[in-house]
Scaffold this motif. Structure first.
Motif, PDB file in Angstrom:
ATOM      1  N   PRO A  91       9.383  -8.472  -3.179  1.00 26.81           N
ATOM      2  CA  PRO A  91       9.828  -7.651  -4.305  1.00 26.81           C
ATOM      3  C   PRO A  91       8.930  -7.746  -5.530  1.00 26.81           C
ATOM      4  CG  PRO A  91      11.649  -8.869  -3.350  1.00 26.81           C
ATOM      5  CD  PRO A  91      10.414  -9.404  -2.718  1.00 26.81           C
ATOM      6  N   THR A  92       8.394  -8.953  -5.822  1.00 32.56           N
ATOM      7  CA  THR A  92       7.622  -9.144  -7.053  1.00 32.56           C
ATOM      8  C   THR A  92       6.332  -9.930  -6.843  1.00 32.56           C
ATOM      9  OG1 THR A  92       8.805 -11.211  -7.555  1.00 32.56           O
ATOM     10  CG2 THR A  92       9.768  -9.175  -8.398  1.00 32.56           C
ATOM     11  N   GLU A  93       6.016 -10.308  -5.608  1.00 37.03           N
ATOM     12  CA  GLU A  93       5.003 -11.340  -5.397  1.00 37.03           C
ATOM     13  C   GLU A  93       3.554 -10.859  -5.367  1.00 37.03           C
ATOM     14  OE1 GLU A  93       8.776 -13.322  -4.382  1.00 37.03           O
ATOM     15  OE2 GLU A  93       7.954 -11.349  -3.897  1.00 37.03           O
ATOM     16  N   MET A  94       3.294  -9.600  -5.088  1.00 36.51           N
ATOM     17  CA  MET A  94       1.903  -9.172  -4.908  1.00 36.51           C
ATOM     18  C   MET A  94       0.989  -9.498  -6.099  1.00 36.51           C
ATOM     19  SD  MET A  94       1.172  -5.757  -2.713  1.00 36.51           S
ATOM     20  CE  MET A  94       1.071  -5.854  -0.918  1.00 36.51           C
ATOM     21  N   PRO A  95       1.401  -9.259  -7.343  1.00 40.33           N
ATOM     22  CA  PRO A  95       0.520  -9.621  -8.462  1.00 40.33           C
ATOM     23  C   PRO A  95       0.189 -11.114  -8.510  1.00 40.33           C
ATOM     24  CG  PRO A  95       2.181  -8.067  -9.192  1.00 40.33           C
ATOM     25  CD  PRO A  95       2.569  -8.488  -7.805  1.00 40.33           C
ATOM     26  N   ASP A  96       1.143 -11.962  -8.160  1.00 35.43           N
ATOM     27  CA  ASP A  96       0.881 -13.405  -8.156  1.00 35.43           C
ATOM     28  C   ASP A  96      -0.118 -13.777  -7.056  1.00 35.43           C
ATOM     29  OD1 ASP A  96       2.623 -13.829 -10.268  1.00 35.43           O
ATOM     30  OD2 ASP A  96       4.340 -14.201  -8.961  1.00 35.43           O
ATOM     31  N   VAL A  97      -0.006 -13.125  -5.903  1.00 34.54           N
ATOM     32  CA  VAL A  97      -0.973 -13.367  -4.826  1.00 34.54           C
ATOM     33  C   VAL A  97      -2.368 -12.965  -5.272  1.00 34.54           C
ATOM     34  CG1 VAL A  97      -1.664 -12.705  -2.498  1.00 34.54           C
ATOM     35  CG2 VAL A  97       0.753 -13.125  -3.004  1.00 34.54           C
ATOM     36  N   ILE A  98      -2.486 -11.800  -5.872  1.00 36.17           N
ATOM     37  CA  ILE A  98      -3.791 -11.303  -6.322  1.00 36.17           C
ATOM     38  C   ILE A  98      -4.396 -12.245  -7.354  1.00 36.17           C
ATOM     39  CG2 ILE A  98      -4.932  -9.424  -7.567  1.00 36.17           C
ATOM     40  CD1 ILE A  98      -2.893  -7.523  -6.214  1.00 36.17           C
ATOM     41  N   ALA A  99      -3.577 -12.750  -8.263  1.00 40.13           N
ATOM     42  CA  ALA A  99      -4.073 -13.670  -9.292  1.00 40.13           C
ATOM     43  C   ALA A  99      -4.615 -14.950  -8.690  1.00 40.13           C
ATOM     44  CB  ALA A  99      -2.958 -13.980 -10.292  1.00 40.13           C
ATOM     45  N   ALA A 100      -4.065 -15.376  -7.549  1.00 43.99           N
ATOM     46  CA  ALA A 100      -4.496 -16.633  -6.918  1.00 43.99           C
ATOM     47  C   ALA A 100      -5.705 -16.455  -6.008  1.00 43.99           C
ATOM     48  CB  ALA A 100      -3.341 -17.223  -6.121  1.00 43.99           C
ATOM     49  N   VAL A 119      -2.017   8.256  -0.378  1.00 42.46           N
ATOM     50  CA  VAL A 119      -0.939   7.503  -1.031  1.00 42.46           C
ATOM     51  C   VAL A 119      -0.221   8.472  -1.957  1.00 42.46           C
ATOM     52  CG1 VAL A 119      -0.329   5.544  -2.494  1.00 42.46           C
ATOM     53  CG2 VAL A 119      -2.261   5.365  -0.905  1.00 42.46           C
ATOM     54  N   ARG A 120       0.985   8.826  -1.605  1.00 48.10           N
ATOM     55  CA  ARG A 120       1.765   9.793  -2.381  1.00 48.10           C
ATOM     56  C   ARG A 120       2.373   9.132  -3.619  1.00 48.10           C
ATOM     57  NH1 ARG A 120       2.813  14.109   1.386  1.00 48.10           N
ATOM     58  NH2 ARG A 120       2.384  13.449   3.543  1.00 48.10           N
ATOM     59  N   GLU A 121       2.494   9.903  -4.684  1.00 46.37           N
ATOM     60  CA  GLU A 121       3.122   9.423  -5.921  1.00 46.37           C
ATOM     61  C   GLU A 121       2.503   8.095  -6.371  1.00 46.37           C
ATOM     62  OE1 GLU A 121       5.300  11.340  -7.488  1.00 46.37           O
ATOM     63  OE2 GLU A 121       5.295  12.824  -5.866  1.00 46.37           O
ATOM     64  N   ALA A 122       1.185   8.059  -6.398  1.00 49.29           N
ATOM     65  CA  ALA A 122       0.469   6.804  -6.683  1.00 49.29           C
ATOM     66  C   ALA A 122       0.703   6.349  -8.125  1.00 49.29           C
ATOM     67  CB  ALA A 122      -1.015   6.999  -6.436  1.00 49.29           C
ATOM     68  N   ARG A 123       0.942   5.038  -8.278  1.00 45.82           N
ATOM     69  CA  ARG A 123       1.154   4.467  -9.607  1.00 45.82           C
ATOM     70  C   ARG A 123       0.402   3.150  -9.712  1.00 45.82           C
ATOM     71  NH1 ARG A 123       7.388   3.807 -10.105  1.00 45.82           N
ATOM     72  NH2 ARG A 123       7.134   3.370  -7.884  1.00 45.82           N
ATOM     73  N   LEU A 124      -0.426   3.050 -10.732  1.00 45.93           N
ATOM     74  CA  LEU A 124      -1.162   1.826 -10.964  1.00 45.93           C
ATOM     75  C   LEU A 124      -0.195   0.689 -11.289  1.00 45.93           C
ATOM     76  CD1 LEU A 124      -3.984   0.528 -11.307  1.00 45.93           C
ATOM     77  CD2 LEU A 124      -3.831   1.086 -13.741  1.00 45.93           C
ATOM     78  N   GLY A 125      -0.416  -0.450 -10.645  1.00 49.90           N
ATOM     79  CA  GLY A 125       0.452  -1.596 -10.854  1.00 49.90           C
ATOM     80  C   GLY A 125       1.689  -1.596  -9.987  1.00 49.90           C
ATOM     81  N   MET A 126       1.903  -0.526  -9.264  1.00 52.57           N
ATOM     82  CA  MET A 126       3.039  -0.446  -8.347  1.00 52.57           C
ATOM     83  C   MET A 126       2.523  -0.266  -6.917  1.00 52.57           C
ATOM     84  SD  MET A 126       5.675  -0.910 -10.280  1.00 52.57           S
ATOM     85  CE  MET A 126       7.085  -0.318  -9.369  1.00 52.57           C
ATOM     86  N   SER A 127       2.183   0.956  -6.545  1.00 51.83           N
ATOM     87  CA  SER A 127       1.665   1.194  -5.194  1.00 51.83           C
ATOM     88  C   SER A 127       0.168   0.924  -5.091  1.00 51.83           C
ATOM     89  CB  SER A 127       1.954   2.631  -4.753  1.00 51.83           C
ATOM     90  OG  SER A 127       1.420   3.567  -5.677  1.00 51.83           O
ATOM     91  N   ILE A 128      -0.533   0.967  -6.210  1.00 54.58           N
ATOM     92  CA  ILE A 128      -1.984   0.739  -6.242  1.00 54.58           C
ATOM     93  C   ILE A 128      -2.279  -0.441  -7.164  1.00 54.58           C
ATOM     94  CG2 ILE A 128      -4.222   1.708  -6.871  1.00 54.58           C
ATOM     95  CD1 ILE A 128      -3.059   3.006  -4.399  1.00 54.58           C
ATOM     96  N   LEU A 129      -2.918  -1.482  -6.604  1.00 60.96           N
ATOM     97  CA  LEU A 129      -3.201  -2.706  -7.357  1.00 60.96           C
ATOM     98  C   LEU A 129      -4.698  -2.989  -7.320  1.00 60.96           C
ATOM     99  CD1 LEU A 129      -0.292  -4.776  -5.797  1.00 60.96           C
ATOM    100  CD2 LEU A 129      -0.303  -3.738  -8.068  1.00 60.96           C
ATOM    101  N   VAL A 163      -9.121  -1.254  -4.475  1.00 56.23           N
ATOM    102  CA  VAL A 163      -7.680  -1.407  -4.625  1.00 56.23           C
ATOM    103  C   VAL A 163      -7.020  -1.958  -3.364  1.00 56.23           C
ATOM    104  CG1 VAL A 163      -7.563   0.484  -6.288  1.00 56.23           C
ATOM    105  CG2 VAL A 163      -7.180   0.955  -3.846  1.00 56.23           C
ATOM    106  N   ILE A 164      -5.835  -2.515  -3.601  1.00 49.82           N
ATOM    107  CA  ILE A 164      -4.894  -2.908  -2.559  1.00 49.82           C
ATOM    108  C   ILE A 164      -3.733  -1.929  -2.608  1.00 49.82           C
ATOM    109  CG2 ILE A 164      -3.244  -4.698  -1.874  1.00 49.82           C
ATOM    110  CD1 ILE A 164      -5.231  -6.674  -3.364  1.00 49.82           C
ATOM    111  N   VAL A 165      -3.247  -1.538  -1.432  1.00 48.50           N
ATOM    112  CA  VAL A 165      -2.094  -0.644  -1.365  1.00 48.50           C
ATOM    113  C   VAL A 165      -0.841  -1.469  -1.108  1.00 48.50           C
ATOM    114  CG1 VAL A 165      -1.046   1.312  -0.153  1.00 48.50           C
ATOM    115  CG2 VAL A 165      -3.537   1.236  -0.497  1.00 48.50           C
ATOM    116  N   ASN A 166       0.162  -1.297  -1.968  1.00 52.44           N
ATOM    117  CA  ASN A 166       1.465  -1.929  -1.761  1.00 52.44           C
ATOM    118  C   ASN A 166       2.362  -0.924  -1.045  1.00 52.44           C
ATOM    119  OD1 ASN A 166       4.086  -2.905  -1.891  1.00 52.44           O
ATOM    120  ND2 ASN A 166       3.842  -3.767  -3.934  1.00 52.44           N
ATOM    121  N   PRO A 167       2.538  -1.067   0.275  1.00 52.10           N
ATOM    122  CA  PRO A 167       3.265  -0.038   1.032  1.00 52.10           C
ATOM    123  C   PRO A 167       4.739   0.038   0.673  1.00 52.10           C
ATOM    124  CG  PRO A 167       2.846  -1.953   2.409  1.00 52.10           C
ATOM    125  CD  PRO A 167       2.081  -2.171   1.132  1.00 52.10           C
ATOM    126  N   MET A 168       5.320  -1.082   0.205  1.00 52.31           N
ATOM    127  CA  MET A 168       6.740  -1.061  -0.137  1.00 52.31           C
ATOM    128  C   MET A 168       7.028  -0.246  -1.396  1.00 52.31           C
ATOM    129  SD  MET A 168       8.177  -4.893   0.775  1.00 52.31           S
ATOM    130  CE  MET A 168       9.882  -4.387   0.491  1.00 52.31           C
TER     131      MET A 168
END
Length: 335
Positions: free
Chosen positions: A283-292, A108-118, A82-87
């Motif tokens: 705000p929204t870019e991490m999934p696009d980075v991962i896809a590329a 990682v507190r309050e971990a959520r797939l697709g949000m803080s954990i990718l 996984v990648i951690v999204n700190p924001m």
């Protein structure tokens, strides 16, 4: 275990560390890689955040493997890469909260797939995955420039964020001129596909851009044909220089952190009607980075200039402050 912390201005230490226990909504990530960010160096210079004198945990560009999952966490399993999204973490990991990613085991507190954990795509190394955060910052800056294929852009500064912007601009079919004082960084920009990479102290910028991007008449004066200027350097003269040469309806994006007020020549802008805006975070870019990542991983890897183990992270901070470096990557579980 260990955790990198700020104890005062210029005082960063790799402290002994006892990780807190995970709660039902939390996960523990066995860290594999974490990149050193320019903001880490700024936090150290300031002496801690949110205020000087605050003991601050560092590290927010991290990747690793899930080693423990709280009972109330859905969709995340032990062994996931996984990648951690700190924001998206409640403690803003590495930027003011009690947790930082320069450690062997990260809570990682309050971990959520697709949000803080990718999830990391199959076949992507951990060090490439750890580049997601700075590349997302770079992508957000490029998105704010609102360019399309065939447009022309200038990037001021070829540190990790500026080079990330060069990567995304080239990937979108945009002609890029990169500017930096360091020859090594200019060479990296060219390797990523920049049209030109120039030392701004050795050229007449307007003349060079007129040759590379052409000129456009505007209200009785002539601007260069550049569609967007992106400031990833933070030099105080950049804004006034851009306003002086900008064409009609061009755009400037400020992503660098200017620590002092800068001169704003608003009067000169009247004839260009240019737009000046800012960009921060992702705000929204991490999934696009991962896809590329699968198709761009070789170019992403070329941005890593140094690799050090966690035990040498203090040396890594010194290297990251030099103009010869690009991304300094800390391999957490390797000596």
């Amino acid at each position: 275990m260990h955790l990198l912390k700020i104890h005062g201005s210029g005082d960063a230490r790799l402290d002994d560390y006892q990780r807190p226990e995970a709660g039902p909504n939390d996960v523990i990530v066995k860290m594999k890689n974490c990149g050193i960010c320019g903001s880490d160096l700024t936090y150290i210079k300031i002496g801690g955040i949110p205020t000087p004198g605050t003991i601050t945990a560092l590290g927010h560009e991290g990747s690793g493997e899930i080693m423990e999952v709280g009972s109330a966490v859905d969709g995340i399993n032990v062994g996931d890469r996984v990648i951690v999204n700190p924001m998206q973490t409640p403690s803003n990991i590495g930027s003011g909260g009690p947790e930082g990613a320069f450690t062997e085991e990260l809570l990682v507190r309050e971990a959520r797939l697709g949000m803080s954990i990718l999830p990391i795509p199959a076949g992507i190394p951990y060090e490439i995955a750890a580049m997601c955060e700075p590349l997302a910052v770079a992508m957000h800056g490029v998105n704010r420039a609102e360019l399309k294929a065939g447009d022309k852009a200038v990037v001021f500064g070829c540190g990790p964020i500026g080079l990330g912007m060069v990567l995304w601009l080239v990937d979108r079919g945009i002609d890029v001129v990169a500017l930096d004082l360091a020859a090594e960084r200019r060479e990296r920009a060219l390797a990523l596909g920049a049209q030109a990479a120039l030392d701004p102290t050795q050229i007449d910028l307007r003349a060079e851009l007129a040759k590379l991007h052409g000129e456009v008449p505007s209200y009785g004066r002539v601007g260069v044909g550049t569609d967007a200027f992106i400031d990833a350097a933070g030099a105080p003269n950049i804004l006034s220089e851009v306003v002086a040469i900008a064409k009609y309806h061009s755009r400037m994006v400020i992503t660098a952190a200017h620590m002092k007020p800068i001169e704003f020549p608003a009067g000169r802008m009247l004839t260009s009607e240019m737009t000046i805006t800012t960009a921060m975070g992702y705000p929204t870019e991490m999934p696009d980075v991962i896809a590329a990542m699968p198709r761009l991983q070789d170019k992403i890897a070329s941005m890593i200039s140094h690799r050090l183990p966690l035990s040498q992270v203090l040396d890594g901070l010194k290297i990251a402050a030099t103009p010869e470096s690009c991304k300094v990557m800390i391999n957490i579980d390797e000596e």
